[in-house]
Design an enzyme around this catalytic site. Structure first.
Site, PDB file in Angstrom:
ATOM      1  N   GLU A  55      17.124  78.791  33.806  1.00  0.00           N
ATOM      2  CA  GLU A  55      15.885  78.364  34.481  1.00  0.00           C
ATOM      3  C   GLU A  55      14.754  79.333  34.161  1.00  0.00           C
ATOM      4  O   GLU A  55      13.617  78.934  33.884  1.00  0.00           O
ATOM      5  CB  GLU A  55      16.081  78.335  36.013  1.00  0.00           C
ATOM      6  CG  GLU A  55      17.252  77.520  36.502  1.00  0.00           C
ATOM      7  CD  GLU A  55      18.541  78.320  36.594  1.00  0.00           C
ATOM      8  OE1 GLU A  55      18.869  79.092  35.659  1.00  0.00           O
ATOM      9  OE2 GLU A  55      19.251  78.166  37.603  1.00  0.00           O
ATOM     10  N   CYS A  79      21.014  80.084  40.941  1.00  0.00           N
ATOM     11  CA  CYS A  79      21.590  81.171  41.741  1.00  0.00           C
ATOM     12  C   CYS A  79      20.585  81.583  42.816  1.00  0.00           C
ATOM     13  O   CYS A  79      19.373  81.426  42.647  1.00  0.00           O
ATOM     14  CB  CYS A  79      21.959  82.353  40.851  1.00  0.00           C
ATOM     15  SG  CYS A  79      20.554  83.131  40.064  1.00  0.00           S
ATOM     16  N   GLY A 300      53.762  80.243  20.103  1.00  0.00           N
ATOM     17  CA  GLY A 300      54.473  79.006  19.909  1.00  0.00           C
ATOM     18  C   GLY A 300      55.127  78.453  21.156  1.00  0.00           C
ATOM     19  O   GLY A 300      54.843  78.890  22.278  1.00  0.00           O
TER      20      GLY A 300
END
Ligand code: AOF
Ligand code: ZN
Length: 360
Positions: A55, A79, A300
């Site tokens: 912003e 915020c 894996g």
């Protein structure tokens, strides 16, 4: 205008947010734009923690006071605390923005909707929840981290139509080029990547990010889970010998030989010696201490199996190719018990990705 009318603007704000892809940790990716008389007059995104929020960037890029009646569109709730860079709610109010359109609510407990009330009390017309799912999805790593202060551990696997993740011939590729490129996109999103020692030895992966038009780079950490120090069998592995080796962390435990640290140091790689009885919990604690907010675990199958069995995986990426391996199929990972919360499905050529939070 009702909420759906703002979707095209929010899509643009999402595109802006993605310009910070993987570079904002521990902060979220956020995009913002300012509209006057139906025209986008300024745009901004959050580039890096410590730098201005989206912003603020949009206001800076506008370079003047917004006209009366100006609208701001932002992917995340502004915020409302001082933080490192000052509250965006205050900046928006001071700038005289009359209307604010927001995608997702900030799950940061310090904000979590407070921004909306502050802005409304100050007379700003707030429309929340525009493309909310897309805006939330953009920040799965941040959203997890900020609520729990523990990294998002994500597993990734590519399987054939009949569920194999390798061929007997050892050929590595299960999915096609487009799915591969997507994996590199996700590698770039996470601050760290992990593999088991078996994968390090058999595939010799570089675990670097290789994207078009960006020089190859390493994530902050390349973890190798290696309780028995098996990788030392082959010191010429990429992870132990390439130019990014200071990013490699051999993750072992309290039962490993005493000289593990020295052997790692001799190769120029790091060593984490974790509590053997609380291995993954300790791994999370070490990551949290270094603000490593997410780890992309590429396999894996043995590592993924252990993580799943201990309910340590928070998120999963499953790529499926349409080709069955049949007789040529080698390793399999049982994914029958894997359930996604809010599953997202994407196509990459003929391959399919299913991804989402794991529901245990
Ligand atoms: C926004 N726009 O572009 C970002 C937000 O330490 P700070 O000051 O950078 O604040 C970080 C917190 O601010 C972060 O945890 C998140 O809740 C929010 N981030 N908010 O409105 C932004 N990056
Ligand atoms: Zn802010």
């Amino acid at each position: 205008m009702d909420a759906p009318a703002y979707e095209p603007l929010m899509r643009r704000a999402l595109e802006l947010a993605r310009q910070g892809w993987g570079r904002t940790h521990p902060n979220p990716m956020v995009g913002a734009l300012i509209v006057e008389d139906g025209r986008v007059v300024a745009e901004g995104f959050h580039a890096k923690a410590g730098q201005p929020h989206a912003e603020a960037m949009a206001l800076i890029n506008l370079g003047r006071r917004p006209k009366p009646g100006a609208l701001m569109v932002v992917t995340l709730e502004p915020c409302s605390t001082q933080g490192r860079t000052g509250a965006c709610t205050e900046k928006i109010i001071k700038a005289g923005i009359s209307k604010l359109v927001v995608g997702a609510t900030d799950p940061n407990p310090a904000h979590a909707g407070k921004g909306f009330s502050i802005l409304r009390v100050a007379g700003v017309d707030v429309v929340a929840g525009v493309l909310e799912r897309e805006c939330e999805d953009l920040n799965s790593v941040f959203n997890h981290w900020i609520q729990r202060q523990t990294p998002l551990l994500a597993g990734k696997i590519a399987v054939s139509a009949d569920g194999f993740c390798a061929r007997k011939t050892g050929a590595r590729d299960v999915t096609g080029a487009l799915a591969h490129a997507d994996v590199h996109k996700w590698r770039a999103c996470f601050p760290a990547i992990a593999v088991g020692s078996g994968t390090a030895l058999t595939d010799n992966p570089a675990l670097t990010v290789r994207l078009n038009q960006v020089p190859e780079y390493s994530p902050r950490a390349r973890f190798v889970f290696d309780r028995k120090l098996r990788v030392f069998q082959n010191p010429s592995l990429c992870l132990l010998s390439d130019g990014f080796r200071e990013h490699t962390v051999i993750v072992t435990d309290t039962a490993a030989p005493k000289d593990a640290e020295q052997r790692c140091a001799a190769l120029g790689v790091q060593c984490w010696r974790l509590d053997k009885n609380h291995f993954f919990e300790d791994f999370r604690a070490h990551c949290a201490a270094q603000e490593i907010t997410g780890v992309y675990c590429e396999g894996g199958p043995a590592l993924l199996k252990a993580l799943l069995e201990q309910k340590q995986l928070d998120y999963f990426f499953r790529y499926t190719s349409p080709e069955p391996f049949g007789e040529n199929g080698a390793a399999k990972l049982n994914l029958n018990t894997l359930h996604f919360k809010n599953e997202i499905t994407e196509k990459f050529g003929s391959d399919t990705l299913q991804r989402g939070k794991i529901f245990y």
